[in-house]
Each structure stands twice: as structure tokens, then as C-alpha cells.
Design an enzyme around this catalytic site. Sequence first.
Site, mmCIF file in Angstrom:
data_model
loop_
_atom_site.group_PDB
_atom_site.id
_atom_site.type_symbol
_atom_site.label_atom_id
_atom_site.label_comp_id
_atom_site.label_asym_id
_atom_site.label_seq_id
_atom_site.Cartn_x
_atom_site.Cartn_y
_atom_site.Cartn_z
ATOM 1 N N GLN A 196 28.097 27.559 34.823
ATOM 2 C CA GLN A 196 29.500 28.011 34.854
ATOM 3 C C GLN A 196 30.107 27.725 36.230
ATOM 4 O OE1 GLN A 196 31.088 31.828 33.116
ATOM 5 N NE2 GLN A 196 30.868 32.585 35.184
ATOM 6 N N SER A 229 24.551 41.703 31.633
ATOM 7 C CA SER A 229 25.076 42.733 30.722
ATOM 8 C C SER A 229 24.313 42.682 29.409
ATOM 9 C CB SER A 229 26.565 42.514 30.473
ATOM 10 O OG SER A 229 27.248 42.490 31.708
ATOM 11 N N HIS A 263 27.337 42.621 39.430
ATOM 12 C CA HIS A 263 28.786 42.662 39.656
ATOM 13 C C HIS A 263 29.092 43.474 40.920
ATOM 14 C CE1 HIS A 263 28.625 42.313 35.105
ATOM 15 N NE2 HIS A 263 29.335 41.267 35.439
HETATM 16 O O1 PAF Z 1 30.878 35.198 33.956
HETATM 17 C C1 PAF Z 1 31.611 35.885 33.212
HETATM 18 O O2 PAF Z 1 31.487 37.112 33.117
HETATM 19 C C2 PAF Z 1 32.700 35.200 32.404
HETATM 20 O O3 PAF Z 1 32.282 33.962 31.936
HETATM 21 C C3 PAF Z 1 34.032 35.064 33.184
HETATM 22 C C4 PAF Z 1 33.893 34.183 34.400
HETATM 23 C C5 PAF Z 1 34.509 36.452 33.594
HETATM 24 C C6 PAF Z 1 35.098 34.442 32.280
HETATM 25 O O4 PAF Z 1 35.324 35.218 31.151
#
Ligand code: PAF
Length: 280
Positions: free
Chosen positions: A153, A186, A37
Site C-alpha cells: 500500500q 485490526s 495506529h
Molecule cells: O491502511 C488502511 O487502514 C486503509 O487502507 C487506508 C489507508 C485508511 C485507506 O482506507
Amino acid sequence: MELLRTVAELRQRVRQQRAQGRSIALVPTMGALHAGHASLIRTAAKTGDFVVVTLFVNPRQFGPEEDFSRYPRSLAADLELAAREGAEALFTPTAEEMYPPGSATFVEVEGLSNRLDGKSRPGHFRGVATIVTKLLAAAEPDRAYFGQKDAAQVAVLRRMVRDLCLHSELIVCPIIRDSDGLALSSRNTYLSQEERKQALALGRVVRRVEALVAHGERKAEVLLATARASLAAEPALRIDYVELVNWDTLEPVSTATLGTLFAVAAWIGKTRLIDNTILS
Ligand code: PAF
């Protein structure tokens, strides 16, 4: 660092910044921030944009048997990391704020939502697409940052942004790994010491496939068979999927070409981990 709790506060803040001539960058997260992140936030901050990190453990992307209630939560540490990397605001709404009573609208990217993680986690991508649409609608960012680790995703969200004519550009940042090759997640915090060693098989299989491709192997059946054999060498690991797919459609390919996605998901004990590479 400002803490924003409601959509109205978020909208007002970003509009204020925009009126002052700044662009807006959004880094959507579920918190428990790690170096992966951090790299998204740092990359966003480099552009000089007003960087908003969203931190919301989205209940609607977890199945009934999944880890929603035990998903790691660490607001104080997250605040510190986000500020250090250059975020100027953190949006941490409640579930009621994002899903007011009677909330009945969902976003579904048909087809893609049922592939890879969507196949083994029914409803997952519907939850992701819905919350990301809401976050993009609330913050109206110029750019939104996502990690390549969640490659399926990314495919779902890219298609969604295109199909819904959303204004934001999606920026995909590389996977960040620990020095032993484990992709940061995480969920790595769930692993015991022993399981963490076993989890290294995922990074290993990614490197193995990359090496085979570098030596000229292109046939999906050979690459996938080798990958499965390599994963089978770690008996504690239970394969969820091993796939070679087109990164736009998530459809299986028979031949690996530039940009093909090799992706793997596996269970180590009660923890499901994913990893991937975009072949070059
Ligand atoms: O990748 C993530 O942490 C989650 O899927 C997101 C994109 C924040 C949506 O809740």
C-alpha cells in the site's frame, strides 16, 4: 477531541488551524485502532502539527467476498485512543459523504496496483488510492502517516503522490508487534486462540529471512524457498504470496539488496494476514 462528519467541516477546521500558523498531519485509518495506529498518531503529534485521524471503513477497497460488513467497528474506543495519543480531530464521514451519488472518478496506479495484495485482491489498491486521494484533497495535510505493515500500500501511495504532484509528504512508521512477534492488525481480532498461535508463523518467517540475510544470503531463490519451507511447517496456514521485491516498483528481484521488501500474506482459517520486512 472534535468529531468532524463532512468534508466541508474538515476543510474549514484545517484551514482555520493553518491560518493560525500550524501544519496539518493526517492519519488515515479504518478504525478498530490498536497500538500500531497509536504509534502513528503519537509520531504525528510529536511534531506539534494539528493531527486529524480519519476513520472510514472504505467499501471500495473490499472485494464482494471480503470482510467489509464484519470489519471491526469501535468508535468510542477509537475516540479515546486517538485523543490519548494527541489527535485533535477525528473525521468520520458516511459512505455517501465520500462517494456522493453519481461518484464516478477513481485513481489507479497502473502496474503496482496488480502486484502483491493487488494481485489477490483485485480492485483493492484502486479503492485505497481513490479514498486516500480524496482524504488528501479534503485535508491538504503537510504530512500523512502510514504503517510499514501495509508495505505494498505504501508503494502504491508513494507513487500516486509523486505522479499526481500531491502536496503531502508520506511518513512511514515501523511495524508494531505483540510481544510474541505477531504484527498488529485490526483483523487479529478475528483469530481464535488456536489460530492466533498458528499466525505466529508469519512473524517467524520474517525473522528467519532477516537472519539469513544477516548471515550473508542474498539469492532470492534461496530466501524464498526457505521462507516457503518455514511456512509449510505450519499446516493450518495457506500461503497467498511470499515475495522478495523492489519496494518502489513491487517487481520481483533475484538478489536481495539494501531496501528490498520481503513480504508475505497467508490465510489462517478465514482470516488473511500480512507481514513484511525491509532488508537492511
Ligand atoms: O491502511 C488502511 O487502514 C486503509 O487502507 C487506508 C489507508 C485508511 C485507506 O482506507
